[in-house]
Design an enzyme around this catalytic site. Structure first.
Site, PDB file in Angstrom:
ATOM      1  N   GLY A  43      63.230  -3.697 -28.577  1.00 19.01           N
ATOM      2  CA  GLY A  43      63.285  -3.935 -27.140  1.00 19.01           C
ATOM      3  C   GLY A  43      62.783  -5.331 -26.825  1.00 19.01           C
TER       4      GLY A  43
ATOM      5  N   SER B  53      56.965 -10.165 -24.514  1.00 17.18           N
ATOM      6  CA  SER B  53      56.095  -9.611 -25.560  1.00 17.18           C
ATOM      7  C   SER B  53      56.335 -10.284 -26.897  1.00 17.18           C
ATOM      8  CB  SER B  53      56.289  -8.094 -25.672  1.00 17.18           C
ATOM      9  OG  SER B  53      57.645  -7.769 -25.890  1.00 17.18           O
TER      10      SER B  53
ATOM     11  N   GLY C 276      70.558  -4.282 -21.673  1.00 20.59           N
ATOM     12  CA  GLY C 276      69.624  -3.656 -20.755  1.00 20.59           C
ATOM     13  C   GLY C 276      69.484  -2.158 -20.929  1.00 20.59           C
TER      14      GLY C 276
ATOM     15  N   SER D 159      69.494  -0.556 -31.723  1.00 28.58           N
ATOM     16  CA  SER D 159      68.351  -0.289 -32.595  1.00 28.58           C
ATOM     17  C   SER D 159      68.696   0.645 -33.748  1.00 28.58           C
ATOM     18  CB  SER D 159      67.206   0.296 -31.761  1.00 28.58           C
ATOM     19  OG  SER D 159      66.205   0.862 -32.557  1.00 28.58           O
TER      20      SER D 159
ATOM     21  N   HIS E 289      63.395   3.899 -22.233  1.00 31.67           N
ATOM     22  CA  HIS E 289      62.222   4.738 -22.006  1.00 31.67           C
ATOM     23  C   HIS E 289      62.530   6.211 -21.745  1.00 31.67           C
ATOM     24  CE1 HIS E 289      60.597   0.722 -21.654  1.00 31.67           C
ATOM     25  NE2 HIS E 289      59.382   1.225 -21.701  1.00 31.67           N
TER      26      HIS E 289
ATOM     27  N   ASP F 187      54.230   1.651 -22.671  1.00 37.60           N
ATOM     28  CA  ASP F 187      54.568   2.518 -21.531  1.00 37.60           C
ATOM     29  C   ASP F 187      54.361   3.994 -21.842  1.00 37.60           C
ATOM     30  OD1 ASP F 187      55.294   0.422 -19.741  1.00 37.60           O
ATOM     31  OD2 ASP F 187      57.176   0.202 -20.831  1.00 37.60           O
TER      32      ASP F 187
END
Length: 209
Positions: free
Chosen positions: A41, A47, A70, A119, A139, A165
């Site tokens: 992600g 990050s 996205g 992924s 998520h 998260d």
């Protein structure tokens, strides 16, 4: 963390709170010497700056995986949608150009390697043991589960598996990361070593997921 990289991370587009970003940096600095760091992600690279700064100091490298179209929560009509990231040629989200500019401006192009793809497809081809995996992609339950099942097996003994998260209280956010984080703990393969806001850091202590 070097002040110029900290400044770059804090001004980059993204959703990582500064205190959690600093904790992510410290985690990557601790586990980076074991092997490569993999981020699931990428979004716009916020990050990845924290991770890349740590990798540089630890003598490691960051591989960050994203299709750059996205996750569901940033699509049109959702709360975190950013119209500036829509490619008008295709009518789809595309965070890759912003990510590349972010990493280039931070001077981390030698430390952060982008892999563009889904992924689970990349994980199926992956063979290198990893010192740390940071899961921060979609998520809802399905993408987090696929990220965990695809990448957790590549975390080496003593390496770290981190989730972002993670919200035990549904009022604070979606439950996908929390449920998969609980699954990782209950597997017996991982033990929790740190909690920083919604960031959970687990260490590999056994086999299986």
């Amino acid at each position: 963390m070097p002040s110029e990289l900290l400044h770059a991370a804090e001004r980059a587009k993204g959703f990582m709170p500064p205190e959690e970003g600093s904790a992510l940096f410290e985690t990557a600095l601790r586990y980076g010497p074991l092997g490569p760091i993999c981020e699931i992600g990428t979004y716009c690279g916020k990050s990845a700056i924290y991770l890349g700064a740590a990798a540089r100091q630890a003598g490691s490298v960051v591989v960050t995986v994203d299709h750059h179209r996205g996750s569901e929560e940033i699509q049109p009509g959702w709360a975190h949608h950013d119209p500036a990231l829509v490619d008008p040629r295709f009518g789809k989200m595309d965070s890759l150009p912003v990510f590349r500019a972010t990493i280039a401006a931070a001077g981390l192009e030698e430390d952060v390697i982008a892999v563009v793809g889904r992924s689970e497809r990349v994980a199926a081809l992956w063979n290198t043991p990893l010192g740390m995996v940071f899961i921060d992609g979609g998520h809802s339950d399905e993408p987090v589960t696929l990220d965990y099942e695809g990448w957790a097996p590549h975390v080496m003994e003593g390496g770290a598996l981190a989730f972002h998260d993670v919200h035990p209280d549904p009022a604070d956010g979606g439950q996908g990361p929390y449920r998969v984080y609980r699954r990782a703990l209950e597997s017996g393969a991982f033990a929790e070593v740190a909690v920083h806001g919604s960031l959970r850091v687990l260490e590999r202590v056994g086999q299986g997921i």
